[in-house]
Write a protein that holds these residues in place. Structure first.
Motif, mmCIF file in Angstrom:
data_model
loop_
_atom_site.group_PDB
_atom_site.id
_atom_site.type_symbol
_atom_site.label_atom_id
_atom_site.label_comp_id
_atom_site.label_asym_id
_atom_site.label_seq_id
_atom_site.Cartn_x
_atom_site.Cartn_y
_atom_site.Cartn_z
ATOM 1 N N ARG A 43 0.814 -1.330 0.116
ATOM 2 C CA ARG A 43 0.021 0.029 0.002
ATOM 3 C C ARG A 43 0.811 1.187 0.077
ATOM 4 O O ARG A 43 0.622 2.252 -0.641
ATOM 5 N N ILE A 44 1.973 1.221 0.514
ATOM 6 C CA ILE A 44 3.173 2.270 0.580
ATOM 7 C C ILE A 44 3.499 2.604 -0.819
ATOM 8 O O ILE A 44 3.790 3.779 -1.295
ATOM 9 N N VAL A 45 3.945 1.573 -1.382
ATOM 10 C CA VAL A 45 4.464 1.425 -2.607
ATOM 11 C C VAL A 45 3.387 1.993 -3.736
ATOM 12 O O VAL A 45 3.759 2.941 -4.543
ATOM 13 N N GLU A 46 2.066 1.700 -3.543
ATOM 14 C CA GLU A 46 1.025 2.272 -4.378
ATOM 15 C C GLU A 46 0.712 3.869 -4.137
ATOM 16 O O GLU A 46 0.693 4.498 -5.067
ATOM 17 N N GLU A 47 0.720 4.153 -2.876
ATOM 18 C CA GLU A 47 0.768 5.538 -2.422
ATOM 19 C C GLU A 47 1.793 6.231 -3.020
ATOM 20 O O GLU A 47 1.641 7.582 -3.465
ATOM 21 N N ALA A 48 2.971 5.847 -3.251
ATOM 22 C CA ALA A 48 4.200 6.538 -3.906
ATOM 23 C C ALA A 48 3.850 6.945 -5.319
ATOM 24 O O ALA A 48 4.669 7.640 -5.829
ATOM 25 N N GLY A 49 2.908 6.093 -5.979
ATOM 26 C CA GLY A 49 2.739 6.412 -7.363
ATOM 27 C C GLY A 49 2.933 5.038 -8.228
ATOM 28 O O GLY A 49 2.742 5.447 -9.458
ATOM 29 N N ALA A 50 3.393 4.118 -7.755
ATOM 30 C CA ALA A 50 3.624 2.883 -8.641
ATOM 31 C C ALA A 50 2.415 2.618 -9.508
ATOM 32 O O ALA A 50 1.363 2.415 -8.849
ATOM 33 N N PRO A 51 2.604 2.191 -10.801
ATOM 34 C CA PRO A 51 1.480 1.981 -11.585
ATOM 35 C C PRO A 51 1.089 0.416 -11.363
ATOM 36 O O PRO A 51 0.184 -0.104 -11.651
ATOM 37 N N ALA A 52 1.939 -0.472 -10.681
ATOM 38 C CA ALA A 52 1.652 -1.801 -10.207
ATOM 39 C C ALA A 52 2.659 -2.094 -9.125
ATOM 40 O O ALA A 52 3.618 -1.232 -8.694
ATOM 41 N N VAL A 53 2.221 -3.226 -8.497
ATOM 42 C CA VAL A 53 2.928 -3.882 -7.489
ATOM 43 C C VAL A 53 3.646 -5.041 -7.700
ATOM 44 O O VAL A 53 2.982 -5.900 -8.247
ATOM 45 N N ALA A 54 4.733 -5.328 -7.437
ATOM 46 C CA ALA A 54 5.427 -6.597 -7.720
ATOM 47 C C ALA A 54 6.022 -7.127 -6.318
ATOM 48 O O ALA A 54 6.707 -6.350 -5.334
ATOM 49 N N THR A 55 5.902 -8.528 -5.957
ATOM 50 C CA THR A 55 6.326 -8.981 -4.688
ATOM 51 C C THR A 55 7.630 -9.284 -4.840
ATOM 52 O O THR A 55 7.986 -9.513 -6.202
ATOM 53 N N THR A 56 8.522 -9.311 -3.764
ATOM 54 C CA THR A 56 9.927 -9.806 -3.806
ATOM 55 C C THR A 56 9.492 -11.068 -2.798
ATOM 56 O O THR A 56 9.263 -11.178 -1.801
ATOM 57 N N SER A 57 10.302 -12.025 -3.568
ATOM 58 C CA SER A 57 10.137 -13.514 -2.784
ATOM 59 C C SER A 57 10.842 -13.749 -1.816
ATOM 60 O O SER A 57 10.493 -14.270 -0.465
ATOM 61 N N ALA A 58 12.095 -12.989 -1.754
ATOM 62 C CA ALA A 58 12.811 -13.042 -0.631
ATOM 63 C C ALA A 58 12.212 -12.011 0.615
ATOM 64 O O ALA A 58 12.071 -12.648 1.763
ATOM 65 N N GLY A 59 11.758 -10.964 0.186
ATOM 66 C CA GLY A 59 10.998 -10.072 1.259
ATOM 67 C C GLY A 59 9.775 -10.794 1.689
ATOM 68 O O GLY A 59 9.573 -10.682 3.110
#
Length: 284
Positions: A43-59
């Motif tokens: 949600r923070i990444v989306e709020e920053a303006g990212a047009p999409a979100v991708a997960t990191t498997s490590a994180g």
């Protein structure tokens, strides 16, 4: 077990979202992905303006108290992906490591679970974490990608299949080996190619010229800027696990400072409580 049953309305929404996500991959105007690992970071990444979100498997694995490298089971991993998808309104792509599957046939079950979770893209890597070989044989990996493509096609969802090639990351080959794998994976049904560990401009340009599809590059401190990668023709730029690593480093510094000096300087610049709380009150 992950529920993979989708209604017609859900499938229609996924098709639209998947098409929108696919359209974001433009060589020279790259999709920039500050990878997330849980609902809050998404949600923070989306709020920053990212047009999409991708997960990191490590994180994602670290957030579940597990190491990276095919150590998670499918239900745990896709449960976390589902929470990310539920937290945002933008398209989500799931890093599914080697596919959380024993064989190519089982990849189809993973893809169905990915779609049920609400994601419209996947990364599938060719690294091996057991045995002497660092990478899966090209033919075997191509079969796994073809199985992912077939499962998505059967659902009539244009899932974006990003074929991750770990030649550079695992020290298992250079440009020729990478291009051979890229051609095989694209022929098997991949939509794009991800080559982590290759970030110097000369190598990136050779990959852009040699890969017949959108190229994804992993970035972090010391890598070329997004604008420099765009000029080289890159179509997707990923932060991978680097943001999660930085976030966890803050936890370590702050804990050591508090337990040692008894001070709190490491916490300067943190998110405002009310702002973060308000951000978490939203959702898809």
């Amino acid at each position: 077990m992950t529920n993979t049953n989708l209604t017609g309305e859900q499938l229609g929404s996924l098709r639209e979202t998947a098409a929108a996500f696919r359209a974001l991959h433009v060589p020279g105007r790259p999709l920039v992905l500050p990878n997330a690992w849980d609902a809050a970071s998404a949600r923070i990444v989306e709020e920053a303006g990212a047009p999409a979100v991708a997960t990191t498997s490590a994180g994602l694995a670290w957030g579940l108290g597990r190491p990276d490298g095919d150590r998670l089971d499918r239900d745990a991993a896709l449960g976390a992906v589902a929470r990310v998808c539920a937290a945002v309104r933008v398209p989500v792509s799931a890093d599914i490591e080697s596919g959380y599957a024993r064989d190519a046939q089982d990849i189809g079950n993973t893809v169905r679970a990915v779609l049920a979770a609400g994601a419209v893209g996947v990364n599938i890597e060719d690294a091996l974490y057991e045995g002497a070989a660092p990478l899966r044989p090209v033919g075997d990996q191509a079969e796994r990608i073809a199985a992912a493509r077939a499962a998505a096609d059967t659902a009539d969802v244009p899932l974006y299949v990003n074929a991750r090639i770990d030649t550079y990351l695992r020290g298992a080959g250079g440009i020729d080996e990478t291009l051979e794998r890229a051609a095989a994976y694209l022929a098997a049904g991949a939509d794009g190619v991800f080559v982590p560990g290759a970030a110097d401009p000369v190598t990136v340009k050779a990959l852009v010229d040699g890969v017949d599809g959108p190229l994804n590059i992993l970035v972090g401190p010391g890598a070329p800027t997004v604008s420099e990668l765009a000029a080289l023709g890159v179509a997707r730029v990923s932060a991978g696990s680097s943001i999660a690593q930085a976030a966890h480093a803050v936890v370590l510094r702050a804990a050591r400072e508090l337990l040692g000096a008894g001070t709190y300087d490491s916490l300067t610049g943190g998110f405002d409580y009310a702002e973060l709380n308000a951000l978490m009150s939203g959702g898809r």
